[in-house]
Scaffold this motif. Structure first.
Motif, PDB file in Angstrom:
ATOM      1  N   ASP A  66       0.877  -1.271  -0.403  1.00 62.05           N
ATOM      2  CA  ASP A  66       0.085   0.498  -0.242  1.00 62.05           C
ATOM      3  C   ASP A  66       1.081   1.284   0.099  1.00 62.05           C
ATOM      4  O   ASP A  66       2.003   1.147   0.530  1.00 62.05           O
ATOM      5  CB  ASP A  66      -1.324   0.088   1.276  1.00 62.05           C
ATOM      6  N   HIS A  67       0.388   2.500  -0.236  1.00 65.76           N
ATOM      7  CA  HIS A  67       1.053   3.276  -0.185  1.00 65.76           C
ATOM      8  C   HIS A  67       0.362   4.520   0.536  1.00 65.76           C
ATOM      9  O   HIS A  67       1.034   6.194   0.278  1.00 65.76           O
ATOM     10  CB  HIS A  67       1.418   3.789  -1.831  1.00 65.76           C
ATOM     11  N   HIS A  68      -0.860   4.713   1.274  1.00 65.40           N
ATOM     12  CA  HIS A  68      -1.552   5.941   1.334  1.00 65.40           C
ATOM     13  C   HIS A  68      -1.196   6.096   2.640  1.00 65.40           C
ATOM     14  O   HIS A  68      -0.943   4.670   3.740  1.00 65.40           O
ATOM     15  CB  HIS A  68      -3.190   5.203   1.871  1.00 65.40           C
ATOM     16  N   SER A  86       1.838   5.148  -6.463  1.00 65.30           N
ATOM     17  CA  SER A  86       0.581   4.140  -6.504  1.00 65.30           C
ATOM     18  C   SER A  86       1.311   2.908  -5.670  1.00 65.30           C
ATOM     19  O   SER A  86       2.128   2.533  -5.555  1.00 65.30           O
ATOM     20  CB  SER A  86       0.023   4.199  -8.008  1.00 65.30           C
ATOM     21  N   ALA A  87      -0.321   2.199  -5.226  1.00 61.04           N
ATOM     22  CA  ALA A  87       0.679   0.865  -4.732  1.00 61.04           C
ATOM     23  C   ALA A  87       1.466   0.412  -6.389  1.00 61.04           C
ATOM     24  O   ALA A  87       1.400  -0.885  -5.356  1.00 61.04           O
ATOM     25  CB  ALA A  87      -0.889   0.475  -4.123  1.00 61.04           C
ATOM     26  N   ALA A  88       0.749   0.064  -7.259  1.00 59.60           N
ATOM     27  CA  ALA A  88       0.873  -0.999  -8.409  1.00 59.60           C
ATOM     28  C   ALA A  88       2.992  -0.663  -7.960  1.00 59.60           C
ATOM     29  O   ALA A  88       3.813  -1.238  -8.764  1.00 59.60           O
ATOM     30  CB  ALA A  88       0.294   0.158  -9.412  1.00 59.60           C
ATOM     31  N   VAL A 116      -2.371   9.235 -12.594  1.00 55.87           N
ATOM     32  CA  VAL A 116      -3.760   9.732 -12.116  1.00 55.87           C
ATOM     33  C   VAL A 116      -4.535   9.215 -10.518  1.00 55.87           C
ATOM     34  O   VAL A 116      -4.982   9.957 -10.431  1.00 55.87           O
ATOM     35  CB  VAL A 116      -4.648   7.950 -13.071  1.00 55.87           C
ATOM     36  N   ASP A 117      -3.182   7.714 -10.069  1.00 52.89           N
ATOM     37  CA  ASP A 117      -3.250   7.585  -8.871  1.00 52.89           C
ATOM     38  C   ASP A 117      -3.166   9.442  -7.756  1.00 52.89           C
ATOM     39  O   ASP A 117      -3.742   9.172  -6.510  1.00 52.89           O
ATOM     40  CB  ASP A 117      -2.901   6.783  -7.706  1.00 52.89           C
ATOM     41  N   SER A 118      -2.341   9.922  -8.585  1.00 51.77           N
ATOM     42  CA  SER A 118      -1.769  11.291  -7.385  1.00 51.77           C
ATOM     43  C   SER A 118      -2.243  12.083  -8.249  1.00 51.77           C
ATOM     44  O   SER A 118      -2.194  13.516  -7.568  1.00 51.77           O
ATOM     45  CB  SER A 118      -0.396  10.583  -8.274  1.00 51.77           C
TER      46      SER A 118
HETATM   47 MN    MN Z   1      -4.221   3.844  -4.870  1.00 53.30          MN
END
Ligand code: MN
Length: 304
Positions: A66-68, A86-88, A116-118
């Motif tokens: 995870d990255h949160h 991103s988590a990816a 996209v995720d950021s």
């Molecule tokens: Mn994410």
């Protein structure tokens, strides 16, 4: 030798889908479970063969990525949690030392997922989304409820096989893209028609709108690219008969020095809160006009 298949447990957005693409390339993945945050909060337990990704730590899972920042835990776990777009990206960093060449073919998918995720969008990504940005809009956040789990699994397969064009050429996603882009055009028209403006402040008052108009006017970033020189967007959203939400957001394309105050802290006087660049508060309907006035006065930059 029989291989024990692992299961991915994740949420439903482009980051989750890309994480699945990467994990499938390096782990024996059988199933994917799309889980709701609510289900995790209620204490859903994972198994040793589960790989949890892009969600808070799940009790019992064998691996977690995870990255949160808000999901950091202090107890030991297998996998990786770190600050990343991103988590990816976290999954990639974990497996790259052993599987770099296999994962590097997904370099473009990974970079676009980071963007996209950021929310590191360019104006054209908002006005005219294409390729991976477009695909990100075609993923339901509630696939179990919407009956689109199969579509998610299809998207994982298509993005494993080829670039964005390959996924968008599939009838399922071609149809979704067409519907999304038609709706986006309607959103642009509705926002242009309904927006009020005072200097660098945009005000979207959704109190007198129909439900369909509200949906069309809800687009998060369009107002900032449709109205040149706007720094702040104030939204007035009726929540219930006796409660109205007022949200305030700073334009992602505006230079930071045009922000006059810490929005979250400023909104505390109205019982709200939030981050430096975004926040919200709620109040009884009669208090809305005066509150919006105070917000506008605090954030307004008068152009000479
Ligand atoms: Mn994410």
């Amino acid at each position: 030798m029989s291989k024990i298949l692992k299961r991915i447990v994740t949420n439903s957005d482009l980051d989750a889908i890309t994480s699945c693409v990467l994990l499938r390339a390096v782990e024996p993945i059988g199933d994917v479970k799309f889980i709701d945050l609510d289900e995790i909060r209620k204490g859903w337990k994972g198994e040793e063969t589960d790989i949890a990704v892009n969600i808070p730590y799940v009790e019992g899972c064998g691996l977690w990525f995870d990255h949160h920042d808000s999901n950091v835990i202090t107890r030991p776990f297998a996998g990786r949690h770190e600050s990343a777009p991103s988590a990816a990206r976290v999954v990639y960093r974990f497996y790259a030392p052993a599987y770099g060449p296999i994962l590097d073919r997904y370099d473009e998918l990974l970079r676009e997922t980071d963007k996209v995720d950021s929310a590191a969008f360019a104006r054209d990504d908002i006005l005219d989304p294409r390729r991976y940005v477009l695909i990100s809009h075609l993923i339901s956040s509630q696939p179990v409820m919407d009956g689109t789990v199969e579509d998610n699994l299809l998207l994982i397969r298509l993005l494993s096989e080829g670039p964005a064009e390959h996924a968008l050429a599939h009838p399922t996603f071609a149809r979704k893209a067409e519907a999304f882009l038609a709706n986006l055009e309607m959103s642009k028209a509705a926002i242009l028609q309904r927006m009020m403006r005072e200097g660098n402040i945009l005000i979207m008052d959704q109190r007198d709108l129909t439900e369909q108009e509200r949906d069309l006017c809800n687009n998060k970033f369009l107002p900032y690219v449709l109205f040149d020189g706007a720094d702040v967007l104030v939204r007035v959203k009726p929540l219930e008969a006796n409660r109205t939400i007022v949200t305030v957001g700073f334009n992602i394309f505006s230079p930071d020095q045009r922000l006059r105050t810490h929005i979250g802290n400023f909104l505390k006087q109205f019982g709200g809160g939030g981050h430096p660049k975004a926040g919200g508060c709620s109040m009884p309907p009669p208090a809305v006009d005066e509150t919006v006035r105070k917000i506008v006065d605090a954030l307004l930059i008068r152009t000479p």
